[in-house]
Design a protein around this motif. Structure first.
Motif, mmCIF file in Angstrom:
data_model
loop_
_atom_site.group_PDB
_atom_site.id
_atom_site.type_symbol
_atom_site.label_atom_id
_atom_site.label_comp_id
_atom_site.label_asym_id
_atom_site.label_seq_id
_atom_site.Cartn_x
_atom_site.Cartn_y
_atom_site.Cartn_z
ATOM 1 N N ILE A 81 0.806 -1.223 0.000
ATOM 2 C CA ILE A 81 0.000 0.000 0.000
ATOM 3 C C ILE A 81 0.839 1.273 0.000
ATOM 4 C CG2 ILE A 81 -0.248 0.330 2.506
ATOM 5 C CD1 ILE A 81 -3.188 0.993 1.980
ATOM 6 N N VAL A 82 2.005 1.274 0.646
ATOM 7 C CA VAL A 82 2.771 2.517 0.771
ATOM 8 C C VAL A 82 3.217 3.061 -0.589
ATOM 9 C CG1 VAL A 82 4.910 3.527 1.662
ATOM 10 C CG2 VAL A 82 3.470 2.143 3.157
ATOM 11 N N PRO A 83 3.915 2.277 -1.432
ATOM 12 C CA PRO A 83 4.304 2.845 -2.735
ATOM 13 C C PRO A 83 3.117 3.179 -3.627
ATOM 14 C CG PRO A 83 4.830 0.503 -2.654
ATOM 15 C CD PRO A 83 4.428 0.899 -1.275
ATOM 16 N N LEU A 84 2.067 2.337 -3.597
ATOM 17 C CA LEU A 84 0.910 2.598 -4.441
ATOM 18 C C LEU A 84 0.171 3.857 -4.013
ATOM 19 C CD1 LEU A 84 -0.629 -0.975 -4.940
ATOM 20 C CD2 LEU A 84 0.660 0.388 -6.589
ATOM 21 N N GLN A 85 -0.044 4.010 -2.710
ATOM 22 C CA GLN A 85 -0.812 5.166 -2.240
ATOM 23 C C GLN A 85 -0.003 6.456 -2.334
ATOM 24 O OE1 GLN A 85 -3.398 4.262 0.934
ATOM 25 N NE2 GLN A 85 -3.512 6.355 1.734
ATOM 26 N N CYS A 86 1.275 6.402 -1.958
ATOM 27 C CA CYS A 86 2.110 7.610 -2.043
ATOM 28 C C CYS A 86 2.337 8.017 -3.498
ATOM 29 C CB CYS A 86 3.448 7.371 -1.351
ATOM 30 S SG CYS A 86 3.339 7.123 0.435
ATOM 31 N N GLY A 87 2.708 7.029 -4.334
ATOM 32 C CA GLY A 87 2.931 7.326 -5.755
ATOM 33 C C GLY A 87 1.662 7.754 -6.456
ATOM 34 N N GLY A 88 0.542 7.077 -6.162
ATOM 35 C CA GLY A 88 -0.724 7.446 -6.776
ATOM 36 C C GLY A 88 -1.179 8.829 -6.381
ATOM 37 N N LEU A 147 0.753 11.348 -5.497
ATOM 38 C CA LEU A 147 1.613 12.326 -6.163
ATOM 39 C C LEU A 147 1.238 12.487 -7.634
ATOM 40 C CD1 LEU A 147 3.985 14.268 -6.054
ATOM 41 C CD2 LEU A 147 5.532 12.329 -6.421
ATOM 42 N N LEU A 148 0.969 11.378 -8.311
ATOM 43 C CA LEU A 148 0.580 11.440 -9.727
ATOM 44 C C LEU A 148 -0.743 12.176 -9.903
ATOM 45 C CD1 LEU A 148 1.540 7.863 -10.968
ATOM 46 C CD2 LEU A 148 2.704 10.012 -11.492
ATOM 47 N N LEU A 149 -1.708 11.893 -9.030
ATOM 48 C CA LEU A 149 -2.992 12.591 -9.107
ATOM 49 C C LEU A 149 -2.832 14.082 -8.847
ATOM 50 C CD1 LEU A 149 -5.436 10.141 -7.279
ATOM 51 C CD2 LEU A 149 -5.388 10.688 -9.711
ATOM 52 N N ALA A 150 -2.000 14.422 -7.859
ATOM 53 C CA ALA A 150 -1.773 15.840 -7.551
ATOM 54 C C ALA A 150 -1.119 16.556 -8.723
ATOM 55 C CB ALA A 150 -0.912 15.960 -6.299
ATOM 56 N N LEU A 151 -0.136 15.907 -9.358
ATOM 57 C CA LEU A 151 0.520 16.509 -10.517
ATOM 58 C C LEU A 151 -0.470 16.702 -11.665
ATOM 59 C CD1 LEU A 151 3.858 14.484 -10.490
ATOM 60 C CD2 LEU A 151 3.639 16.938 -10.058
ATOM 61 N N ALA A 152 -1.337 15.710 -11.888
ATOM 62 C CA ALA A 152 -2.312 15.797 -12.982
ATOM 63 C C ALA A 152 -3.330 16.904 -12.725
ATOM 64 C CB ALA A 152 -3.018 14.451 -13.159
ATOM 65 N N ILE A 153 -3.848 16.983 -11.509
ATOM 66 C CA ILE A 153 -4.849 18.009 -11.193
ATOM 67 C C ILE A 153 -4.221 19.394 -11.196
ATOM 68 C CG2 ILE A 153 -6.374 18.864 -9.367
ATOM 69 C CD1 ILE A 153 -6.913 15.973 -8.618
ATOM 70 N N GLY A 203 -6.994 9.976 -1.882
ATOM 71 C CA GLY A 203 -7.437 11.365 -2.029
ATOM 72 C C GLY A 203 -6.909 12.279 -0.953
ATOM 73 N N TYR A 204 -6.720 11.757 0.261
ATOM 74 C CA TYR A 204 -6.219 12.588 1.361
ATOM 75 C C TYR A 204 -4.782 13.023 1.103
ATOM 76 C CZ TYR A 204 -4.934 13.967 6.111
ATOM 77 O OH TYR A 204 -4.483 14.664 7.205
ATOM 78 N N GLN A 205 -3.925 12.067 0.731
ATOM 79 C CA GLN A 205 -2.530 12.407 0.424
ATOM 80 C C GLN A 205 -2.440 13.270 -0.839
ATOM 81 O OE1 GLN A 205 -3.325 9.104 1.334
ATOM 82 N NE2 GLN A 205 -2.643 9.565 3.407
ATOM 83 N N MET A 206 -3.373 13.090 -1.767
ATOM 84 C CA MET A 206 -3.397 13.918 -2.974
ATOM 85 C C MET A 206 -3.581 15.389 -2.616
ATOM 86 S SD MET A 206 -6.374 14.149 -5.835
ATOM 87 C CE MET A 206 -7.324 15.053 -4.599
ATOM 88 N N ILE A 207 -4.480 15.679 -1.680
ATOM 89 C CA ILE A 207 -4.722 17.060 -1.261
ATOM 90 C C ILE A 207 -3.468 17.646 -0.624
ATOM 91 C CG2 ILE A 207 -6.043 18.502 0.323
ATOM 92 C CD1 ILE A 207 -7.622 17.648 -2.095
ATOM 93 N N ILE A 208 -2.757 16.843 0.164
ATOM 94 C CA ILE A 208 -1.519 17.321 0.796
ATOM 95 C C ILE A 208 -0.476 17.670 -0.262
ATOM 96 C CG2 ILE A 208 0.412 16.653 2.283
ATOM 97 C CD1 ILE A 208 -1.548 14.934 3.866
ATOM 98 N N PHE A 209 -0.275 16.762 -1.222
ATOM 99 C CA PHE A 209 0.691 17.025 -2.290
ATOM 100 C C PHE A 209 0.260 18.214 -3.146
ATOM 101 C CE2 PHE A 209 2.215 12.447 -2.025
ATOM 102 C CZ PHE A 209 3.474 12.798 -1.570
#
Length: 298
Positions: free
Chosen positions: A78-85, A87-93, A167-173
């Motif tokens: 879960i750690v690489p998938l959630q952290c990497g995902g 970051l990728l979502l944050a970059l895209a948005i 989504g929570y980590q996405m908002i932080i990034f």
């Protein structure tokens, strides 16, 4: 004046301190004390001091060891998938020209949903006749067992957990990306830097404190996994989704072995403290450099 401010401060801080003492500090001390006893909740009068015997016993317990390794596997997934995902979502948005608010809300909605509700929903998705197997059949792939298979259950729960929490980590990034000085990217463009070079030399260094914070929080959250296996698999099949926190819960509230459960909880707490220390060490240098830049800036 100072005495008045002190009284006012204690008036605000006092209730919080009382609540923390009653619901955090006191239970922690009691848990530490119980971990050195054979306290059995249904017969507390026969409690004896056993020293470190519980600590040796839990590491000899095959079920606890299996739960530990299951939890580690879950964290590794879960750690690489959630952290990497995230970051990728944050970059895209962050790059999106339109509908940014829509995407933020859409990806953040699963975060505010109850884990029990999300787990129940994904039971239907993972069922043999569920939407996921229906989609796979359209591509000529046989139906998968998912949570009903000892080999697939843990990765399936990890996938659901990533979907729910990313989504929570996405908002932080996303907040970190929006705080990066645009002048840095403009200077890089003047030097004809590629997108990868800008990401490697500007974005990642600026996001390093956030990356460390997200990594630690996701790791700690993954080690605390309880609701997903409890609702979706009951720790099965064949204890393949049985976790440390699940073991603590069943030992203390089902088997009533509070001494043994307290020992497991203390071991888990020590692990969390170690992770917190690692976080402080990793972020210390970055924070000191950031402070030095501010103090030397004219």
């Amino acid at each position: 004046m100072k005495q008045k401010n002190a009284i006012m401060g204690m008036a605000f801080f006092g209730p919080a301190l009382i609540l923390l003492t009653l619901f955090l500090f006191l239970p922690l001390l009691l848990t530490l004390g119980f971990s050195f006893t054979d306290y059995f909740a249904l017969n507390p009068d026969l409690t004896h001091f056993v020293g470190l015997e519980n600590y040796f016993e839990i590491f000899k317990d095959e079920l606890f060891v299996a739960a530990f390794f299951n939890t580690v596997k879950f964290v590794i997934i879960i750690v690489p998938l959630q952290c990497g995902g995230a970051l990728l979502l944050a970059l895209a948005i962050n790059k999106a020209a339109h509908c940014k608010k829509y995407f933020k809300v859409a990806f953040f909605i699963p975060v505010v949903m109850s884990l029990a509700v999300v787990s129940t929903l994904w039971i239907q998705i993972y069922s043999p006749e569920g939407i996921l197997n229906t989609l796979l059949s359209n591509f000529g792939i046989d139906a998968q067992a998912f949570i009903y298979s000892s080999n697939q259950a843990l990765p399936s729960i990890a996938t659901m957990s990533v979907w729910q929490g990313v989504g929570y980590q996405m908002i932080i990034f996303l907040g970190g990306l929006q705080n990066i000085n645009p002048a840095l990217y403009e200077a890089a463009e003047m030097d004809h830097a590629t997108q990868w070079q800008k990401f490697r030399d500007i974005t990642l260094p600026e996001l390093k404190p956030l990356c460390v914070f997200v990594f630690i929080t996701v790791t700690i959250g993954a080690f605390r996994m309880l609701v997903q296996p409890m609702v979706m698999t009951g720790g099965g099949p064949d204890h393949s989704t049985y976790t440390i926190v699940y073991d603590i819960y069943e030992t203390g509230t089902v088997n009533w072995e509070m001494g043994l459960a307290s020992t497991m909880a203390i071991v888990f707490t020590i692990f969390v403290v170690v992770l917190t220390i690692i976080q402080n060490v990793l972020t210390k240098d970055k924070e000191e450099r950031h402070v030095n830049k501010k103090t030397t800036r004219p």
